[in-house]
Design a protein around this motif. Structure first.
Motif, PDB file in Angstrom:
ATOM      1  N   UNK A 206      40.987  41.172  48.240  1.00 30.65           N
ATOM      2  CA  UNK A 206      41.287  41.299  46.813  1.00 30.65           C
ATOM      3  C   UNK A 206      40.320  40.382  46.078  1.00 30.65           C
ATOM      4  N   UNK A 207      39.258  40.969  45.511  1.00 29.08           N
ATOM      5  CA  UNK A 207      38.162  40.179  44.934  1.00 29.08           C
ATOM      6  C   UNK A 207      38.283  40.112  43.423  1.00 29.08           C
ATOM      7  N   UNK A 208      38.044  38.942  42.896  1.00 29.71           N
ATOM      8  CA  UNK A 208      38.072  38.717  41.447  1.00 29.71           C
ATOM      9  C   UNK A 208      36.808  37.973  41.046  1.00 29.71           C
ATOM     10  N   UNK A 209      36.018  38.565  40.157  1.00 23.48           N
ATOM     11  CA  UNK A 209      34.788  37.940  39.682  1.00 23.48           C
ATOM     12  C   UNK A 209      35.130  37.019  38.521  1.00 23.48           C
ATOM     13  N   UNK A 210      34.747  35.771  38.629  1.00 22.83           N
ATOM     14  CA  UNK A 210      35.076  34.798  37.587  1.00 22.83           C
ATOM     15  C   UNK A 210      34.280  35.074  36.320  1.00 22.83           C
ATOM     16  N   UNK A 211      35.004  35.345  35.225  1.00 28.74           N
ATOM     17  CA  UNK A 211      34.408  35.511  33.888  1.00 28.74           C
ATOM     18  C   UNK A 211      33.168  36.394  33.924  1.00 28.74           C
ATOM     19  N   UNK A 335      41.695  33.367  42.905  1.00 33.71           N
ATOM     20  CA  UNK A 335      42.179  34.743  42.792  1.00 33.71           C
ATOM     21  C   UNK A 335      41.574  35.687  43.825  1.00 33.71           C
ATOM     22  N   UNK A 336      40.618  35.216  44.587  1.00 32.21           N
ATOM     23  CA  UNK A 336      40.027  36.034  45.644  1.00 32.21           C
ATOM     24  C   UNK A 336      40.730  35.717  46.957  1.00 32.21           C
ATOM     25  N   UNK A 337      41.339  36.740  47.572  1.00 32.68           N
ATOM     26  CA  UNK A 337      42.140  36.508  48.773  1.00 32.68           C
ATOM     27  C   UNK A 337      41.825  37.562  49.832  1.00 32.68           C
ATOM     28  N   UNK A 338      41.886  37.136  51.071  1.00 31.43           N
ATOM     29  CA  UNK A 338      41.792  38.049  52.207  1.00 31.43           C
ATOM     30  C   UNK A 338      43.154  38.055  52.885  1.00 31.43           C
ATOM     31  N   UNK A 339      43.818  39.202  52.896  1.00 30.93           N
ATOM     32  CA  UNK A 339      45.181  39.266  53.413  1.00 30.93           C
ATOM     33  C   UNK A 339      45.290  40.342  54.486  1.00 30.93           C
ATOM     34  N   UNK A 340      46.272  40.170  55.354  1.00 31.02           N
ATOM     35  CA  UNK A 340      46.574  41.181  56.361  1.00 31.02           C
ATOM     36  C   UNK A 340      47.424  42.257  55.703  1.00 31.02           C
ATOM     37  N   UNK A 341      46.961  43.499  55.781  1.00 27.29           N
ATOM     38  CA  UNK A 341      47.615  44.575  55.048  1.00 27.29           C
ATOM     39  C   UNK A 341      47.286  45.897  55.730  1.00 27.29           C
ATOM     40  N   UNK A 342      48.267  46.781  55.812  1.00 29.34           N
ATOM     41  CA  UNK A 342      48.032  48.085  56.412  1.00 29.34           C
ATOM     42  C   UNK A 342      49.229  48.554  57.213  1.00 29.34           C
ATOM     43  N   UNK A 343      49.054  49.686  57.903  1.00 34.34           N
ATOM     44  CA  UNK A 343      50.188  50.307  58.582  1.00 34.34           C
ATOM     45  C   UNK A 343      50.737  49.472  59.733  1.00 34.34           C
TER      46      UNK A 343
END
Length: 496
Positions: A206-211, A335-343
């Motif tokens: 989940x990437x967020x570019x600062x300003x 605000x940039x996070x790498x998370x475990x997600x999926x089936x």
């Protein structure tokens, strides 16, 4: 058309393109090559005349066939007819810029005004005006700065954007959705959900570019534009808009970087910038460097990347930070996070003694790993709680101002609010949140009506009748993502 033809879409040789043919669509998109106007045939050498749309079709065709083409003659497509269409596309209630000219006032002598504007643009006498600074509240309580352009700047920007779209819409990749013709946030949401379903996605970045809009580098943007645009008049117009500055509290300030949010041209410039900085690189990276599946969905400066392997995700994130540093951009550290997600995320975390998979927010929705009644995995999407609370505060504040309006007038306005909320958020799995919004709107309305007089009390039976009369019911209005995605993309096409 040869490279040195002198038709409406005149081109000259340019630098090698960074992107493969249009047929190599994004792996989540799985779309066929573009059809329709892209394949229109027009004899080269004819002037645009009254057939402005046909002239842009020729530009589009050249851009599609020749990825190295640079367009030397584009400004003549900004004719009076296109300026006229741009004027009527502007919302009449839009706030005026620093000159105070409103849509209605400009339209009193519309033909004469547009003729004069057209002459100034093509004679080089058009001058961009500074943007007027305004702020709107964000869901997190902060203020988002907006730049409100003058009406004439809006008109010219819209006309120029329409012309440039003929070039860039055949360049932009399939996973870019933000502020593009024929695309909207729900198309991006569908692509993301279907991608997580169909591909082997176990990790999500989940990437967020600062300003981003504040830090967009004018020098790099100019170089990116010159890959395709060689018409110096168009480039000078863009330079004028970027350098016009901002007026806040009567004081003018120079803008050495960034693009004003709210300007008609800013979304296209943002897409061009991120096309070269993110899209082309990310598409190359997943084809050349990734060991497993990678999906990408970008909407303006907000993007999500899904990975099969954690090692791919960590490497991509590290290299993305390095790439951003080269182009004056930075990922937001909080605000940039790498998370475990999926089936398989829930089962794997449970086996390791961990809690439920983390969630992530994208385009107004919180995405959750969930199971259907039959046990199958699906991505459930619910309204972001902060967005819901912020919208209810806005409704409550408006009701305070509208307290003494007649009930039918209040009801019509509240009905439009609930209808608009439902039109966006009523996706499968989110009916409860949509119903909660309608219920809270009814409660705020009840409180406002009772405050109109200390003598009058509104019973809940009457309030229920008012809500039934004026507020649309909570129901799902969007299809399941895979259904709409399949219809829109017309099935699969080879992508690798």
């Amino acid at each position: 058309m040869n490279e040195r033809g002198k038709s409406d879409g005149r081109v000259v040789p340019a630098k090698p393109a960074n992107k493969a043919a249009v047929a190599a669509a994004e792996s989540v998109e799985e779309r066929r090559p573009a059809e329709g106007n892209m394949d229109s045939k027009t004899r080269p050498g004819h002037s645009a005349g009254s057939g402005a749309l046909s002239a842009l079709d020729r530009v589009r065709e050249v851009a599609r066939k020749d990825k190295e083409a640079r367009f030397t003659a584009l400004l003549h497509h900004v004719d009076v007819a296109r300026l006229w269409a741009a004027y009527w596309a502007i919302r009449p209630q839009a706030a005026p810029g620093v000159d105070g000219v409103t849509w209605d006032a400009y339209g009193q002598a519309l033909e004469a005004n547009l003729q004069d504007l057209h002459e100034r643009v093509h004679a080089g006498r058009y001058r961009a005006r500074p943007s007027r600074r305004a702020y709107i509240p964000k869901a997190d309580g902060r203020q988002r700065p907006l730049g409100i352009a003058t009406l004439e700047d809006k008109i010219v920007q819209r006309a120029v954007v329409e012309v440039l779209n003929a070039v860039y819409e055949v360049d932009f990749l399939g996973f870019s959705y933000g502020f593009r013709p024929g695309r909207n946030p729900h198309h991006a949401l569908d692509a993301l959900t279907v991608g997580i379903w169909r591909k082997r996605v176990n990790w999500v970045l989940d990437a967020d570019i600062r300003d981003f809009f504040t830090n967009l580098d004018h020098g790099w943007l100019g170089r990116f534009l010159e890959h395709r645009i060689a018409d110096r008049r168009v480039l000078r117009l863009i330079e004028k808009w970027l350098a016009a500055g901002v007026v806040e509290d009567g004081n003018w300030s120079e803008t050495l970087q960034g693009a004003p949010q709210g300007a008609s041209v800013s979304p296209l410039l943002a897409n061009v910038y991120l096309h070269y900085v993110v899209d082309l690189w990310a598409d190359w990276w997943r084809r050349r460097c990734a060991r497993g599946d990678v999906i990408i969905v970008r909407f303006a400066d907000d993007f999500i990347v899904g990975f099969e392997y954690q090692e791919d995700a960590q490497r991509f994130l590290a290299e993305l930070r390095e790439r951003f540093a080269k182009f004056a951009l930075e990922l937001h550290p909080d605000k940039t996070r790498l998370i475990e997600f999926g089936r398989f995320a829930a089962a794997r975390r449970r086996a390791r003694g961990l809690g439920k998979p983390e969630t992530f927010d994208f385009l107004g929705f919180t995405h959750i790993c969930a199971s259907m009644r039959d046990g199958r995995f699906w991505v459930r999407r619910i309204t972001i709680s902060k967005r819901l609370r912020a919208k209810l505060r806005e409704v409550n504040n408006q009701l305070e101002r509208r307290r003494y309006q007649p009930i039918p007038e209040q009801g019509r306005w509240l009905g439009s609010v609930v209808r608009g909320h439902r039109a966006y958020y009523a996706v499968p799995g989110n009916r409860t949140a949509v119903a909660a919004f309608r219920t809270q709107v009814t409660r705020h309305w009840h409180r406002a009506l009772e405050r109109r007089s200390q003598r009058t009390r509104i019973s809940w039976n009457r309030m229920d009748r008012l809500a039934t009369r004026w507020l649309p019911p909570a129901r799902v209005v969007h299809p399941f993502p895979d259904v709409r995605f399949r219809v829109r993309t017309q099935g699969k096409s080879p992508v690798r």
